[in-house]
Write a protein that holds these residues in place. Structure first.
Motif, PDB file in Angstrom:
ATOM      1  N   PHE A 169       0.807  -1.215   0.000  1.00  0.00           N
ATOM      2  CA  PHE A 169       0.000   0.000   0.000  1.00  0.00           C
ATOM      3  C   PHE A 169       0.846   1.275   0.000  1.00  0.00           C
ATOM      4  N   GLY A 170       2.163   1.157   0.044  1.00  0.00           N
ATOM      5  CA  GLY A 170       3.027   2.334   0.053  1.00  0.00           C
ATOM      6  C   GLY A 170       2.908   3.156   1.323  1.00  0.00           C
ATOM      7  N   ILE A 171       2.926   2.484   2.491  1.00  0.00           N
ATOM      8  CA  ILE A 171       2.695   3.148   3.777  1.00  0.00           C
ATOM      9  C   ILE A 171       4.010   3.269   4.547  1.00  0.00           C
ATOM     10  N   PRO A 172       4.321   4.454   5.070  1.00  0.00           N
ATOM     11  CA  PRO A 172       5.488   4.581   5.952  1.00  0.00           C
ATOM     12  C   PRO A 172       5.375   3.614   7.134  1.00  0.00           C
ATOM     13  N   TYR A 173       6.499   3.048   7.536  1.00  0.00           N
ATOM     14  CA  TYR A 173       6.520   1.936   8.475  1.00  0.00           C
ATOM     15  C   TYR A 173       7.452   2.274   9.634  1.00  0.00           C
ATOM     16  N   ILE A 174       6.884   2.482  10.822  1.00  0.00           N
ATOM     17  CA  ILE A 174       7.659   2.752  12.028  1.00  0.00           C
ATOM     18  C   ILE A 174       7.727   1.471  12.842  1.00  0.00           C
ATOM     19  N   VAL A 175       8.924   1.029  13.142  1.00  0.00           N
ATOM     20  CA  VAL A 175       9.135  -0.258  13.802  1.00  0.00           C
ATOM     21  C   VAL A 175       9.586  -0.042  15.239  1.00  0.00           C
ATOM     22  N   GLU A 176       8.950  -0.750  16.158  1.00  0.00           N
ATOM     23  CA  GLU A 176       9.425  -0.798  17.538  1.00  0.00           C
ATOM     24  C   GLU A 176      10.058  -2.170  17.761  1.00  0.00           C
ATOM     25  N   TYR A 177      11.344  -2.158  18.107  1.00  0.00           N
ATOM     26  CA  TYR A 177      12.091  -3.404  18.295  1.00  0.00           C
ATOM     27  C   TYR A 177      12.636  -3.419  19.711  1.00  0.00           C
ATOM     28  N   ASN A 178      12.171  -4.387  20.511  1.00  0.00           N
ATOM     29  CA  ASN A 178      12.528  -4.428  21.929  1.00  0.00           C
ATOM     30  C   ASN A 178      13.597  -5.453  22.248  1.00  0.00           C
ATOM     31  N   GLY A 179      14.355  -5.871  21.242  1.00  0.00           N
ATOM     32  CA  GLY A 179      15.433  -6.824  21.469  1.00  0.00           C
ATOM     33  C   GLY A 179      15.125  -8.183  20.874  1.00  0.00           C
ATOM     34  N   SER A 180      16.141  -8.996  20.787  1.00  0.00           N
ATOM     35  CA  SER A 180      16.056 -10.278  20.090  1.00  0.00           C
ATOM     36  C   SER A 180      15.308 -11.331  20.905  1.00  0.00           C
ATOM     37  N   GLU A 181      14.171 -11.787  20.365  1.00  0.00           N
ATOM     38  CA  GLU A 181      13.459 -12.898  20.997  1.00  0.00           C
ATOM     39  C   GLU A 181      14.246 -14.199  20.836  1.00  0.00           C
ATOM     40  N   ILE A 182      15.060 -14.265  19.800  1.00  0.00           N
ATOM     41  CA  ILE A 182      15.926 -15.433  19.615  1.00  0.00           C
ATOM     42  C   ILE A 182      16.937 -15.516  20.754  1.00  0.00           C
ATOM     43  N   SER A 183      17.533 -14.375  21.111  1.00  0.00           N
ATOM     44  CA  SER A 183      18.474 -14.336  22.221  1.00  0.00           C
ATOM     45  C   SER A 183      17.787 -14.652  23.545  1.00  0.00           C
ATOM     46  N   MET A 184      16.559 -14.158  23.707  1.00  0.00           N
ATOM     47  CA  MET A 184      15.803 -14.449  24.930  1.00  0.00           C
ATOM     48  C   MET A 184      15.543 -15.946  25.069  1.00  0.00           C
ATOM     49  N   ARG A 186      17.309 -18.400  23.735  1.00  0.00           N
ATOM     50  CA  ARG A 186      18.578 -19.083  24.027  1.00  0.00           C
ATOM     51  C   ARG A 186      18.992 -18.885  25.479  1.00  0.00           C
ATOM     52  N   SER A 187      18.717 -17.698  26.020  1.00  0.00           N
ATOM     53  CA  SER A 187      19.178 -17.365  27.360  1.00  0.00           C
ATOM     54  C   SER A 187      18.302 -17.956  28.449  1.00  0.00           C
ATOM     55  N   PHE A 188      16.974 -17.921  28.231  1.00  0.00           N
ATOM     56  CA  PHE A 188      16.062 -18.274  29.315  1.00  0.00           C
ATOM     57  C   PHE A 188      15.002 -19.294  28.932  1.00  0.00           C
ATOM     58  N   GLY A 189      14.917 -19.643  27.657  1.00  0.00           N
ATOM     59  CA  GLY A 189      13.885 -20.576  27.228  1.00  0.00           C
ATOM     60  C   GLY A 189      14.335 -22.015  27.186  1.00  0.00           C
ATOM     61  N   GLY A 190      15.608 -22.239  27.415  1.00  0.00           N
ATOM     62  CA  GLY A 190      16.124 -23.602  27.449  1.00  0.00           C
ATOM     63  C   GLY A 190      16.286 -24.255  26.102  1.00  0.00           C
ATOM     64  N   GLY A 191      16.413 -23.464  25.043  1.00  0.00           N
ATOM     65  CA  GLY A 191      16.575 -24.068  23.730  1.00  0.00           C
ATOM     66  C   GLY A 191      16.673 -23.011  22.649  1.00  0.00           C
ATOM     67  N   ALA A 192      16.203 -23.360  21.458  1.00  0.00           N
ATOM     68  CA  ALA A 192      16.275 -22.452  20.321  1.00  0.00           C
ATOM     69  C   ALA A 192      15.033 -22.650  19.456  1.00  0.00           C
ATOM     70  N   TYR A 193      14.716 -21.633  18.673  1.00  0.00           N
ATOM     71  CA  TYR A 193      13.621 -21.759  17.722  1.00  0.00           C
ATOM     72  C   TYR A 193      14.060 -22.605  16.537  1.00  0.00           C
ATOM     73  N   LEU A 194      13.111 -23.322  15.964  1.00  0.00           N
ATOM     74  CA  LEU A 194      13.412 -24.233  14.870  1.00  0.00           C
ATOM     75  C   LEU A 194      13.834 -23.497  13.605  1.00  0.00           C
ATOM     76  N   HIS A 195      13.231 -22.334  13.368  1.00  0.00           N
ATOM     77  CA  HIS A 195      13.463 -21.616  12.106  1.00  0.00           C
ATOM     78  C   HIS A 195      14.153 -20.274  12.358  1.00  0.00           C
ATOM     79  N   GLU A 196      15.210 -20.289  13.146  1.00  0.00           N
ATOM     80  CA  GLU A 196      15.915 -19.058  13.492  1.00  0.00           C
ATOM     81  C   GLU A 196      16.392 -18.294  12.260  1.00  0.00           C
ATOM     82  N   ASP A 197      16.952 -19.012  11.281  1.00  0.00           N
ATOM     83  CA  ASP A 197      17.478 -18.336  10.093  1.00  0.00           C
ATOM     84  C   ASP A 197      16.385 -17.565   9.373  1.00  0.00           C
TER      85      ASP A 197
END
Length: 421
Positions: A169-184, A186-197
């Motif tokens: 639609f050609g809309i300006p896009y403002i992104v809020e990024y609160n840090g890596s859920e992948i890192s979270m 790995r650090s506290f979830g006891g594993g990793a996501y299957l499709h990290e890449d």
């Protein structure tokens, strides 16, 4: 005019739920590859004097949040989402909040809210992929009725809906990024996501398309720059709170709340609010509880919230027979949490650790709520926490014979050290 998108044929074919996970991942990759290839920031036009009916942003503003597996009614993430939406609405001619789950506080704030249907299930990898196609027809229909002047999104893992709609639609896009859920994970979830890449590729495309990226801390900005993001479009915007909601109360009000919660006037009430998560230092608190309660007989803890690490605290309470000393309030509505904090003399934030692959990148909302309440604060000297709460005292300063608080905002302790805390 609405340009066709690479995944249009997928949407017009059978439902994504009829496809195998392999086919689904292939289609998601194909779509994101195409979006990545054409990603480019779309300029946003702001009224320089804010004189268009008193608003800086003409037209319709749209806040998006699609983490369908996160069903919350309070907490730092919840409050941040709702109050950011409120502030955006205050500077935008018209505004709508679109999310996978209903936010009661959004209704209380008087904002228009659209809650999406057709949730794919819990937050496993397959359902995260499917959400990109489950929600798309509803969103496209909304955008055909009125195209937003901007999209503001608190991005969620693996979701490229706003990216796709921004391009389509050609809309300006403002992104809020609160840090890596992948890192979270790995650090506290006891594993990793299957499709990290794949998830990292989605983020790459989002950051490339974004007109502006809002992050809550310098470590997050550093990570984005390391990943090739233009630093000129990254805004470091730490968390905060609404001082009309979090403020010092009268002594009569304080005593009333304390009596209601079973505390006596002479008790020293020590408060915590937040998710009992991996980086909140609940293990440090649990380790320190017996010693604090032994050395200070009138110490009483009011712990507001819930989460995975609550069990660690509960086990300590049972083992050391501390039930009279600790009140576990559980998860409560946002406004009730603010009210309960009024009972406290001291506020704590014992965050204990960095991530396994990066520095601590949080900007705990509780820190700003505590400051706004006007009480004493004991917190970990961990990245932004220590910066925000400086000038500060250290634990050893309290033993000095000529001790003066001066203009210190808090007492900072060594992260992860129960003794220091």
């Amino acid at each position: 005019s609405i340009a066709p998108t690479p995944s249009e044929s997928f949407d017009q074919a059978s439902s994504a739920s009829d496809r195998s996970i392999h086919e689904l991942l292939q289609q998601c990759n194909s779509t994101v590859d195409s979006l990545l290839g054409t990603a480019a920031p779309i300029p946003i036009e702001v009224e320089p004097d804010g004189q268009l009916n008193g608003y800086a942003m003409p037209g319709l503003g749209c806040y998006m949040r699609f983490d369908f597996w996160v069903k919350i009614s309070s907490g730092g993430s919840y409050g941040h989402t709702c109050y950011v939406a409120k502030e955006l609405a205050d500077v935008t001619e018209r505004f709508v909040f679109i999310a996978a789950n209903s936010y009661g506080l959004i209704d209380d704030l008087g904002l228009k809210q659209i809650v999406l249907d057709d949730h794919p299930g819990d937050g496993n990898d397959e359902n995260i992929l499917r959400a990109n196609f489950n929600y798309y027809p509803q969103l496209r229909e909304q955008f055909l009725k009125e195209t937003p002047a901007y999209i503001y999104e608190r991005i969620s893992l693996g979701n490229f809906l706003s990216l796709r709609l921004s391009q389509e639609f050609g809309i300006p896009y403002i992104v809020e990024y609160n840090g890596s859920e992948i890192s979270m994970m790995r650090s506290f979830g006891g594993g990793a996501y299957l499709h990290e890449d794949f998830y990292l590729k989605v983020e790459e495309a989002i950051f490339k398309q974004a007109t502006l990226i809002s992050v809550v801390s310098e470590p997050i900005k550093d990570d984005l720059v390391r990943r090739g993001t233009d630093p000129g479009k990254i805004l470091v915007n730490p968390n905060g709170c609404d001082p009309n909601v979090y403020f010092p109360i009268s002594d009569n009000e304080k005593q009333s709340i304390r009596r209601e919660q079973g505390f006596k006037a002479r008790d020293c009430v020590i408060g915590f609010i937040g998710t009992f998560g991996g980086w909140h230092g609940m293990d440090v608190l649990a380790e320190a509880l017996p010693d604090i309660c032994s050395r200070v007989p009138n110490a009483r803890f009011l712990l507001i919230g819930d989460g995975a690490y609550r069990e660690v605290v509960e086990n300590t309470i049972i083992k050391h027979k501390l039930k009279p000393n600790v009140r576990l309030a559980g998860r409560v509505p946002q406004d009730e949490g603010a009210r309960l904090l009024g009972a406290c003399d001291i506020f704590i934030s014992p965050h204990s650790s960095h991530m396994v692959d990066s520095p601590f990148f949080g900007s705990p909302t509780k820190i700003f709520e505590y400051m706004s309440m006007g009480g004493a604060i004991v917190a970990s000297d961990l990245e932004q926490i220590g910066i925000v709460l400086s000038p500060a005292l250290r634990a050893e300063d309290l033993n000095a014979s000529n001790f003066e608080a001066g203009d210190a905002r808090a007492v900072l302790c060594v992260p992860g050290s129960a003794n220091s805390f």
